[in-house]
Design a protein around this motif. Structure first.
Motif, PDB file in Angstrom:
ATOM      1  N   LEU A   1     -37.729  75.367 -24.216  1.00  0.00           N
ATOM      2  CA  LEU A   1     -38.683  76.861 -23.705  1.00  0.00           C
ATOM      3  C   LEU A   1     -37.692  76.995 -22.084  1.00  0.00           C
ATOM      4  N   PRO A   2     -37.279  77.931 -22.616  1.00  0.00           N
ATOM      5  CA  PRO A   2     -36.848  78.524 -21.205  1.00  0.00           C
ATOM      6  C   PRO A   2     -37.980  78.782 -19.635  1.00  0.00           C
ATOM      7  N   PRO A   3     -37.370  78.308 -18.647  1.00  0.00           N
ATOM      8  CA  PRO A   3     -38.133  78.331 -17.187  1.00  0.00           C
ATOM      9  C   PRO A   3     -39.566  78.807 -17.168  1.00  0.00           C
TER      10      PRO A   3
ATOM     11  N   ILE B   1     -51.238  61.770  -9.730  1.00  0.00           N
ATOM     12  CA  ILE B   1     -49.935  62.419  -8.661  1.00  0.00           C
ATOM     13  C   ILE B   1     -49.954  61.089  -9.049  1.00  0.00           C
ATOM     14  N   THR B   2     -48.307  61.623  -9.683  1.00  0.00           N
ATOM     15  CA  THR B   2     -47.494  60.306 -10.361  1.00  0.00           C
ATOM     16  C   THR B   2     -46.133  59.925  -9.465  1.00  0.00           C
ATOM     17  N   GLY B   3     -46.183  59.350  -9.132  1.00  0.00           N
ATOM     18  CA  GLY B   3     -45.056  59.291  -8.665  1.00  0.00           C
ATOM     19  C   GLY B   3     -43.361  58.641  -8.912  1.00  0.00           C
ATOM     20  N   LEU B   4     -42.261  58.964  -8.815  1.00  0.00           N
ATOM     21  CA  LEU B   4     -41.188  58.899 -10.247  1.00  0.00           C
ATOM     22  C   LEU B   4     -40.236  58.484  -9.277  1.00  0.00           C
ATOM     23  N   ILE B   5     -40.211  57.346  -9.399  1.00  0.00           N
ATOM     24  CA  ILE B   5     -38.650  56.166  -7.974  1.00  0.00           C
ATOM     25  C   ILE B   5     -37.965  56.048  -8.992  1.00  0.00           C
ATOM     26  N   GLY B   6     -36.789  55.307  -8.366  1.00  0.00           N
ATOM     27  CA  GLY B   6     -35.510  54.393  -9.101  1.00  0.00           C
ATOM     28  C   GLY B   6     -34.744  54.725  -8.139  1.00  0.00           C
ATOM     29  N   PRO B   7     -33.430  54.249  -7.611  1.00  0.00           N
ATOM     30  CA  PRO B   7     -32.732  54.003  -7.640  1.00  0.00           C
ATOM     31  C   PRO B   7     -31.551  55.389  -8.077  1.00  0.00           C
ATOM     32  N   ASN B   8     -30.935  56.116  -6.752  1.00  0.00           N
ATOM     33  CA  ASN B   8     -29.939  56.971  -7.245  1.00  0.00           C
ATOM     34  C   ASN B   8     -29.471  57.211  -8.780  1.00  0.00           C
ATOM     35  N   GLY B   9     -29.235  57.934  -9.653  1.00  0.00           N
ATOM     36  CA  GLY B   9     -28.266  58.176 -10.515  1.00  0.00           C
ATOM     37  C   GLY B   9     -29.520  57.763 -12.078  1.00  0.00           C
ATOM     38  N   ALA B  10     -30.506  56.967 -10.956  1.00  0.00           N
ATOM     39  CA  ALA B  10     -31.851  57.144 -12.213  1.00  0.00           C
ATOM     40  C   ALA B  10     -31.702  58.444 -13.282  1.00  0.00           C
ATOM     41  N   GLY B  11     -31.696  59.435 -13.032  1.00  0.00           N
ATOM     42  CA  GLY B  11     -31.593  60.413 -13.914  1.00  0.00           C
ATOM     43  C   GLY B  11     -33.218  61.501 -14.262  1.00  0.00           C
ATOM     44  N   LYS B  12     -33.607  60.703 -12.294  1.00  0.00           N
ATOM     45  CA  LYS B  12     -34.559  61.479 -12.305  1.00  0.00           C
ATOM     46  C   LYS B  12     -34.635  62.462 -12.278  1.00  0.00           C
ATOM     47  N   THR B  13     -33.890  62.907 -11.823  1.00  0.00           N
ATOM     48  CA  THR B  13     -33.494  64.819 -11.397  1.00  0.00           C
ATOM     49  C   THR B  13     -33.062  65.619 -12.639  1.00  0.00           C
ATOM     50  N   THR B  14     -33.036  65.423 -13.520  1.00  0.00           N
ATOM     51  CA  THR B  14     -31.882  65.251 -14.303  1.00  0.00           C
ATOM     52  C   THR B  14     -33.303  65.340 -15.425  1.00  0.00           C
ATOM     53  N   LEU B  15     -34.381  64.036 -15.561  1.00  0.00           N
ATOM     54  CA  LEU B  15     -35.504  64.260 -16.746  1.00  0.00           C
ATOM     55  C   LEU B  15     -36.124  65.627 -15.890  1.00  0.00           C
ATOM     56  N   PHE B  16     -36.176  65.800 -14.541  1.00  0.00           N
ATOM     57  CA  PHE B  16     -37.573  67.189 -13.949  1.00  0.00           C
ATOM     58  C   PHE B  16     -36.395  68.507 -14.514  1.00  0.00           C
ATOM     59  N   ASN B  17     -35.204  68.557 -15.012  1.00  0.00           N
ATOM     60  CA  ASN B  17     -34.438  69.952 -15.430  1.00  0.00           C
ATOM     61  C   ASN B  17     -34.367  70.030 -16.627  1.00  0.00           C
ATOM     62  N   VAL B  18     -34.871  68.870 -17.362  1.00  0.00           N
ATOM     63  CA  VAL B  18     -34.939  68.593 -18.896  1.00  0.00           C
ATOM     64  C   VAL B  18     -36.348  69.555 -19.065  1.00  0.00           C
ATOM     65  N   ILE B  19     -36.969  68.257 -18.599  1.00  0.00           N
ATOM     66  CA  ILE B  19     -38.436  68.774 -18.777  1.00  0.00           C
ATOM     67  C   ILE B  19     -39.042  70.256 -18.927  1.00  0.00           C
ATOM     68  N   ALA B  20     -38.292  70.840 -16.990  1.00  0.00           N
ATOM     69  CA  ALA B  20     -38.472  72.557 -16.849  1.00  0.00           C
ATOM     70  C   ALA B  20     -37.282  73.052 -17.029  1.00  0.00           C
ATOM     71  N   GLY B  21     -36.859  72.931 -18.450  1.00  0.00           N
ATOM     72  CA  GLY B  21     -36.199  73.735 -19.433  1.00  0.00           C
ATOM     73  C   GLY B  21     -34.906  74.731 -18.428  1.00  0.00           C
TER      74      GLY B  21
END
Lengths: 261, 336
Positions: free
Chosen positions: A68-70, A29-49
């Motif tokens: 790959l598409p979602p 269970i990997t935690g991904l932390i970082g201040p707002n605007g660190a690119g966490k959600t964008t990273l998710f979006n790219v990984i999830a296609g």
């Protein structure tokens, strides 16, 4: 399980993800932390296609899954939830869950009319599963409610429930605890641990609540300005100078990260 | 007796024609609303899709008629209808593959899709006129009545006659069956639910493993069915003329928007609102009032608000009022 190599995602001149490289171990269970605007959600979006990367590579168990598409990633067992809970608002909670597994028999026009028995069987299984999931998440009293009427926290639970309708391999949870009260947060935490232990789900969790991270996650990855800053146990991360700097700026190094987040 | 005469006149000239026309508009508007809800653009080619579907059905009908195949008491066109739908489906899927898919993959703005559909409209326009010509085509097997004016008068002894043509009855019955099937499909079947899910929240639908291309495909097939059925019913009721179908685009869009774009229930309600307004505003009420009012008050004029030449103005005015007052339509649709 998932390896991200030098991933870039630029929006015009803005580098939301700027050369992030990380790997996620199977069964963690990997935690991904970082201040707002660190690119966490964008990273998710790219990984999830959802978004195509500007450059870089994502592999899942050695297989290249970049761009790959979602729905194809979904078939491979890669699921995600949204920071702001999404739901099919005009459908009931139960119907929302039953939407989930892709490639059901009833999904083609032909089968809809000519394979009714098989569909009925499948739906019965799904219904049973949906009810189990709802019970597991302690929201079974809401099963016939329209999903649009749920509270924010209940929608988050529904998001989690959606990942339980299939045998997911890896689930990306985007701030699953945001706007959720403590009791509900514990329920979500319990659910995540159980899914990890009993079904072997790998989780990647974006979260700002450090107690929650502390309880669930090992290892923790800290991002800032689109890059991976540090990786390790939460204690190590908290002690890391770069991380403290990213969160609090310079000059406040004697304070802990957890207290401010 | 006068009162009954008034009612019969009203039914004969307003209620029955408007109900029939409303059913046709509702089916047309359902197609528009489905495309708007799922593919997220206003399909200006819908009127010409109806024309294309009707043309194919007419050609097959003529072929059947020439071979002496008939459908008993029902119009031969109904026998040709499934073939018409199948060919129109293929045609729309082809259009999607060749034209729309390109823009979908580029994730173009809805307004680009609208302009693209305008181009598709002109293409279909040309194809239909090239194949069948611009003139009026009849393909009903002669006029048949469920009840004719003479029969009705003999039966009731009233002065006013009531005529229900066979095609009118078929229109209403077919519309009811089609709408019931569509709603069953959208609410009860997995395919229909994935279409609704896709319309409700595209991101989530994609991340729930719903294959978008399949949803798009199913949508086009259903739209082809709705458009062809609407077109054939309209053609059976009146006649088939490509230009009329192009003009139908306005009342159809008005219906869909009045009801709330993207909302199937709204499309049906909108169809009837537009049809009843159009027919009653352009009907001369002299006769009805003549029965109802005492002789001294009987109107000399026709009591017709608008000449039938201006019937499209009615849709237009309603459209504008709805957009100004309640842009989401009668039923909660997506704002335009």
């Amino acid at each position: 399980m998932i390896v991200v190599e030098d991933l870039h995602k630029h929006f015009g001149g803005f580098h939301a993800v700027d050369g992030a490289s990380l790997s996620i171990a199977e069964g963690s269970i990997t935690g991904l932390i970082g201040p707002n605007g660190a690119g966490k959600t964008t990273l998710f979006n790219v990984i999830a296609g959802v978004l195509p990367p500007t450059s870089g590579r994502v592999t899942m168990k050695g297989e290249d899954i970049t761009g790959l598409p979602p729905h194809e990633l979904f078939d491979k067992g890669l699921l995600r939830t949204f920071q702001i809970a999404h739901e099919f608002s005009s459908m009931t909670v139960r119907e929302n869950l039953m939407m989930v597994p892709g490639g059901q028999t009833g999904e083609t026009l032909w089968n809809t009319w000519f394979h009714r028995a098989r569909i009925r069987e499948e739906e019965a299984t799904l219904l049973k599963r949906a009810d189990e999931v709802l019970e597991f998440l302690t929201i079974d009293h809401l099963k016939d409610e329209k999903a649009g009427n749920l509270s924010g926290g209940q929608k988050k639970l529904l998001e989690l429930g959606r990942t339980m309708m299939v045998d997911a391999k890896i689930v990306f949870l985007d701030e699953v605890g945001a706007g959720v009260n403590r009791t509900l947060l514990n329920t979500i935490g319990d659910a995540i641990i159980r899914l990890n232990k009993e079904r072997g789900y790998t989780f990647v969790v974006i979260e700002h609540d450090m107690d929650f991270i502390d309880r669930l996650c090992d290892p923790v990855i800290c991002m800032a300005e689109g890059k991976v800053l540090a990786e390790g146990t939460l204690a190590e991360i908290k002690a890391n100078e770069h991380v403290i700097e990213a969160y609090l700026g310079t000059g406040l190094k004697n304070k802990t990260v957890g207290a401010s987040a | 007796m006068d009162f009954l005469n008034a009612i019969v006149a009203l039914a004969n000239f307003v209620i029955i024609p408007a109900t029939v026309y409303g059913s046709q508009l509702a089916l047309g508007a359902l197609g528009v609303t489905l495309i708007y809800g799922i593919l997220r653009f206003s399909n200006f080619a819908h009127g010409d899709t109806m024309a294309f579907g009707t043309m194919v059905t007419i050609l097959i009908t003529w072929w059947f008629q020439s071979m002496g195949i008939n459908f008993g008491i029902l119009p031969t066109a109904l026998l040709a209808l499934p073939f018409g739908i199948a060919i129109t489906s293929l045609f729309l899927l082809g259009t999607d593959r060749v034209v729309y898919k390109f823009y979908r993959e580029k994730k173009s703005e809805p307004v680009i899709f609208v302009i693209v559909s305008l181009g598709v409209m002109f293409m279909m326009n040309g194809i239909v006129r090239f194949i069948i010509g611009t003139g009026d085509q009849r393909f009903a097997d002669g006029e048949r009545f469920i009840i004719s004016t003479r029969e009705f008068k003999a039966m009731t002894g009233l002065q006013e006659g009531l005529a229900i043509r066979f095609t009118q009855g078929i229109t209403v019955v077919t519309a009811i069956i089609v709408v019931a099937a569509l709603f069953y499909f959208l609410n009860r079947t997995r395919t229909g639910k994935s279409m609704r899910a896709f319309s409700d929240n595209e991101d989530l639908a994609l991340l729930s493993g719903i294959n978008p291309e399949r949803v798009v495909m199913v949508t086009w097939i259903i739209v082809a069915g709705l458009a062809t059925i609407a077109g054939v019913l309209y053609g059976l009721d009146k006649t088939f003329k490509p230009f009329t179908y192009f003009q139908l685009l306005l009342p159809i869009f008005a219906s869909a928007i009045v009801g709330g774009l993207g909302n199937p229930l709204g499309a049906i309600a909108g169809g009837f609102v537009i049809a009843f307004s159009e027919v009653s505003v352009t009907y001369a009420f002299k006769k009805v009032l003549g029965y109802l009012l005492p002789e001294s008050l009987e109107p000399d004029s026709l009591v017709q608000l608008l000449s039938t030449d201006y019937k499209f103005a009615v849709s237009f005015v309603i459209l504008i009022i709805v957009l100004l007052v309640k842009p989401t339509g009668l039923f909660k649709g997506k704002s335009v």
